[in-house]
Write an enzyme that holds these catalytic residues in place. Structure first.
Site, PDB file in Angstrom:
ATOM      1  N   GLU A  94       0.805  -1.206   0.000  1.00 61.41           N
ATOM      2  CA  GLU A  94       0.000   0.000   0.000  1.00 61.41           C
ATOM      3  C   GLU A  94       0.848   1.271   0.000  1.00 61.41           C
ATOM      4  O   GLU A  94       0.541   2.228  -0.691  1.00 61.41           O
ATOM      5  CB  GLU A  94      -0.938   0.007   1.200  1.00 61.41           C
ATOM      6  CG  GLU A  94      -2.178   0.764   0.838  1.00 61.41           C
ATOM      7  CD  GLU A  94      -3.030   1.104   2.036  1.00 61.41           C
ATOM      8  OE1 GLU A  94      -2.619   0.832   3.175  1.00 61.41           O
ATOM      9  OE2 GLU A  94      -4.100   1.669   1.813  1.00 61.41           O
ATOM     10  N   ASP A  95       1.924   1.280   0.784  1.00 67.15           N
ATOM     11  CA  ASP A  95       2.641   2.529   1.009  1.00 67.15           C
ATOM     12  C   ASP A  95       3.990   2.667   0.313  1.00 67.15           C
ATOM     13  O   ASP A  95       4.602   3.719   0.373  1.00 67.15           O
ATOM     14  CB  ASP A  95       2.877   2.733   2.521  1.00 67.15           C
ATOM     15  CG  ASP A  95       1.573   2.774   3.290  1.00 67.15           C
ATOM     16  OD1 ASP A  95       0.554   3.118   2.657  1.00 67.15           O
ATOM     17  OD2 ASP A  95       1.577   2.459   4.483  1.00 67.15           O
TER      18      ASP A  95
END
Ligand code: MN
Length: 744
Positions: A94-95
């Site tokens: 996600e990051d």
């Protein structure tokens, strides 16, 4: 941008490596090969590299978070290598620049699948999300539970670490995360048998939602620690001696209940800290081989009850029939010295491990267990999830209830054991057997006696379901089914019937349009729905068919070029209350000051918690009744804040305003001549408080009274309670918290 000196960077690196080594040490028993070790190392390095420029709100390097989550996964939940790899990498897809393909290339399909699950449910229940989205995310969360349960376990670990490190966050955000934790994650942890984590999540939630209450209990627990320890030691000493004499191999300890459970007890039982602080559980953990576990547990029970008198209806035997989440133990409550009830939990070391680590431990021992209650439960969740028509909000409520349930055990006529939620009825049992049997159920025979559908089942009942092909389900059934399966199947069926009825309404509507010569267009339908203030076409048509709505003023609406228009003077009325509040709030920066804005905004006090000026409160925007003011410790608050956070308005009291609030106090004491007179003297004479009603019951020399009074604020109420407590013969005085409003 934060600049960090190279010396600091060196130190940071050292700390990170130290944490990593600790993780390896925890995982050691699970590391089977050098390739396991290399996989872990690679996951660690990928996470370090991926997060290298990120920092947490507290300023520390982000990588501390995934390492800590992995540590919880390994040490506190007892999961193995794959789960630790996933925990280390849980935020990377996600990051960071890492992709699922990278993960699959470096590890395997399974690992990628778990991380995919974690990525999909990340950001669940974010702030400002509407309820449908929230429910959808919750459904996703649960789907992963039935898919690969490790996703949810890692998610719980992630949440636990976030809750442990929330101090540098804004208080509003802390409160929201904490409410959500209490609403969803604690019940999940409970259901998965992670008792230690569940109770920590609850304590931390309380710490952030009600900091004063939390600190107060912590402080009082510290103050009373010595006294409590002394009592526990005196209770344990003779027991220990006797158990040693009988050659049991055991450990015995005593500890107070969790802060949250003390708080809960104070709230639900309406008692002060002093009345519950000495609640604690004595735990006896036996070192016994598997085949002797059961008889040893009962042997210890026998020793305890030789020494202390047991309370017969508080014996819980989860050794013979474990809970669905795998919990096994024997609980009994006995009378200790000074007339205090003490709970004693007896379990083997294996049972203890299951109670602390839940599922993972359960799996570890699974080969030895013929019980597959957990699989049954997962199957039930899967069924509920596969019903896409359930309204999302109902869905959350049902599943959540399912998570927190206590259970009863009942039997089929053939003697097969079924576990049902406590409070389940004969009809729930019918649905549990099969949806089709539920639909046709007309009654049941319980222990060979005929009972109605709504009959509540008890532990040990033997239930035979009676059906009829003529039976039709109806709306009333929803009043007495409690299991999520019965509720969702019933609602789905009733919804289908509603759709059929709505078809008739649609025909009536179309006839009216023709009669008034209004074209049948989508625009005109939407305008009519808006004008009559319905939320959906289904509701609109259904109410027409049910004759709750006549369409007589349809002809008064202006038609311009075939388009139905709501006249200007009516559109003002058409503005929803919520919109109006939003408009007002824009002028007033999210702050509603009680009293001042009362001319513009309709508000009232919630009768679930009856707030009084001075209480911590918040406003909740209702559909029809304006803003309802609740106390922040209202039993409904957590649910409201978590489900409808966009409808919460910050509210505080306007000091200048003198409003009188109706509230009540509950008094118990020794029945004595003139006692009522003395009380009314204090209330109306000494304190000059207006009294609305007074009711008293006496039973065997003890009276219990309820007095409803009008006060201006909490100080006045506290003063009243203090004064009443001083009266001789009065045993307890407390504020009435729920909506039992005396003798109305
Ligand atoms: Mn995370």
């Amino acid at each position: 941008m934060i600049t960090i000196s190279s010396a600091d960077k060196e130190l940071e690196k050292k700390t990170i490596l130290k944490e990593y080594r600790l993780l390896l040490r925890t995982l050691k028993p699970k590391l089977k090969s050098t390739s396991d070790k290399m996989d872990i190392r690679r996951a660690f390095e990928m996470a370090v590299e991926g997060h290298k420029d990120m920092r947490r709100k507290s300023g520390e390097p982000y990588i501390h978070h995934p390492i800590a989550v992995a540590q919880i996964v390994a040490g506190e939940i007892g999961l193995g290598v794959t789960s630790v790899i996933c925990a280390l990498l849980h935020d990377t897809v996600e990051d960071t620049d890492l992709t699922l393909e990278d993960i699959e290339l470096n590890f395997d399909k399974n690992t990628a699948k778990i991380i995919d699950g974690l990525t999909k449910i990340s950001g669940s229940f974010e702030l400002n999300m509407n309820t449908t989205q929230q429910a959808e995310n919750f459904r996703k969360l649960l789907l992963t539970l039935t898919d690969d349960i490790r996703v949810i376990l890692i998610k719980i670990a992630d949440r636990l670490h976030n809750m442990r490190t929330m101090d540098s966050m804004a208080s509003q955000k802390q409160k929201k995360i904490a409410s959500e934790t209490l609403y969803i994650y604690a019940p999940l942890a409970h259901r998965l048998g992670l008792y230690a984590i569940k109770s920590e999540l609850e304590d931390l939630s309380l710490k952030y939602t009600q900091p004063e209450v939390f600190q107060d209990i912590v402080q009082k627990l510290n103050e009373t620690k010595k006294e409590r320890t002394k009592y526990i030691n005196e209770f344990i000493a003779p027991l220990k001696e006797l158990l040693e004499e009988k050659k049991f191999n055991f450990e015995i300890s005593g500890r107070p209940k969790s802060i949250y459970s003390i708080y809960n007890k104070m709230k639900t039982k309406q008692v002060s800290f002093e009345e519950v602080y000495d609640l604690f559980a004595i735990r006896i953990i036996l070192n016994a081989p598997l085949e002797r576990e059961k008889s040893d547990c009962w042997g210890v029970y026998s020793v305890i009850t030789d020494l202390y008198h047991p309370q017969p209806d508080r014996l819980r035997d989860w050794v013979s029939t474990p809970k669905t989440n795998g919990y096994e133990a024997l609980h009994t409550t006995v009378m200790g010295h000074q007339g205090k009830w003490v709970e004693v939990q007896i379990r083997s070391k294996r049972m203890h491990e299951i109670a602390e680590m839940g599922l993972a431990a359960h799996w570890k021992y699974k080969e030895n267990s013929q019980d597959n209650a957990l699989d049954e439960w997962l199957e039930r969740i899967r069924e509920t999830l596969s019903n896409p028509d359930t309204s999302t909000m109902d869905f959350i409520t049902n599943v959540r209830q399912e998570l927190f349930n206590e259970e009863i055990y009942v039997f089929t006529p053939k003697g097969e054991l079924k576990r049902l939620k406590a409070g389940a009825t004969a009809l729930d049992f019918a649905f549990e057997i099969h949806s089709a049997i539920g639909m046709k159920c007309i009654g049941a025979k319980i222990n060979h006696k005929l009972v109605p559908l709504s009959h509540k089942l008890h532990n040990g009942d033997q239930v035979e379901i009676l059906t009829s092909s003529k039976q039709q389900p109806n709306e009333d059934w929803l009043k007495f089914v409690v299991t999520s399966k019965a509720i969702s199947v019933l609602k789905k069926t009733l919804q289908e019937e509603k759709k059929i009825t709505a078809e008739i309404g649609k025909e009536i509507f179309e006839k009216k349009l023709k009669q008034f010569e209004i074209p049948n267009t989508d625009h005109n339908l939407q305008t009519a729905i808006k004008y009559y203030k319905y939320v959906s076409a289904l509701d609109f048509f259904f109410n027409i068919a049910a004759k709750k709505l006549t369409l007589s003023d349809l002809k008064d609406l202006a038609v311009q070029g075939g388009k139905l228009m709501i006249p200007a003077n009516k559109s003002e009325q058409g503005e929803s209350f919520e919109d109006r509040i939003k408009r007002e709030l824009k002028k007033n920066a999210e702050l509603l000051i009680m009293g001042e804005s009362s001319d513009m905004i309709k508000y009232g006090f919630a009768n679930c918690c009856n707030p009084v000026a001075g209480d911590d409160v918040f406003g909740f925007i209702t559909v029809n009744e304006g803003i309802k003011i609740h106390r922040t410790n209202c039993p409904n608050a957590v649910q409201l804040m978590s489900k409808y956070d966009y409808r919460i308005v910050k509210t505080r009291w306007n000091k200048q305003h003198e409003i009188a609030f109706l509230t009540g106090v509950k008094i118990t004491g020794l029945d004595d001549v003139g006692v009522i007179n003395k009380m009314t003297n204090i209330i109306t004479g000494q304190l000059k408080i207006n009294m609305r009603s007074l009711s008293f019951d006496t039973d065997d020399g003890i009276f219990e009274g309820k007095i409803m009074v009008y006060v201006h604020n909490t100080q006045q109420l506290d003063m009243l309670i203090d004064e009443l407590k001083k009266l001789s013969g009065v045993l307890s005085v407390s504020r009435i918290e729920d909506n039992e409003k005396g003798d109305r």
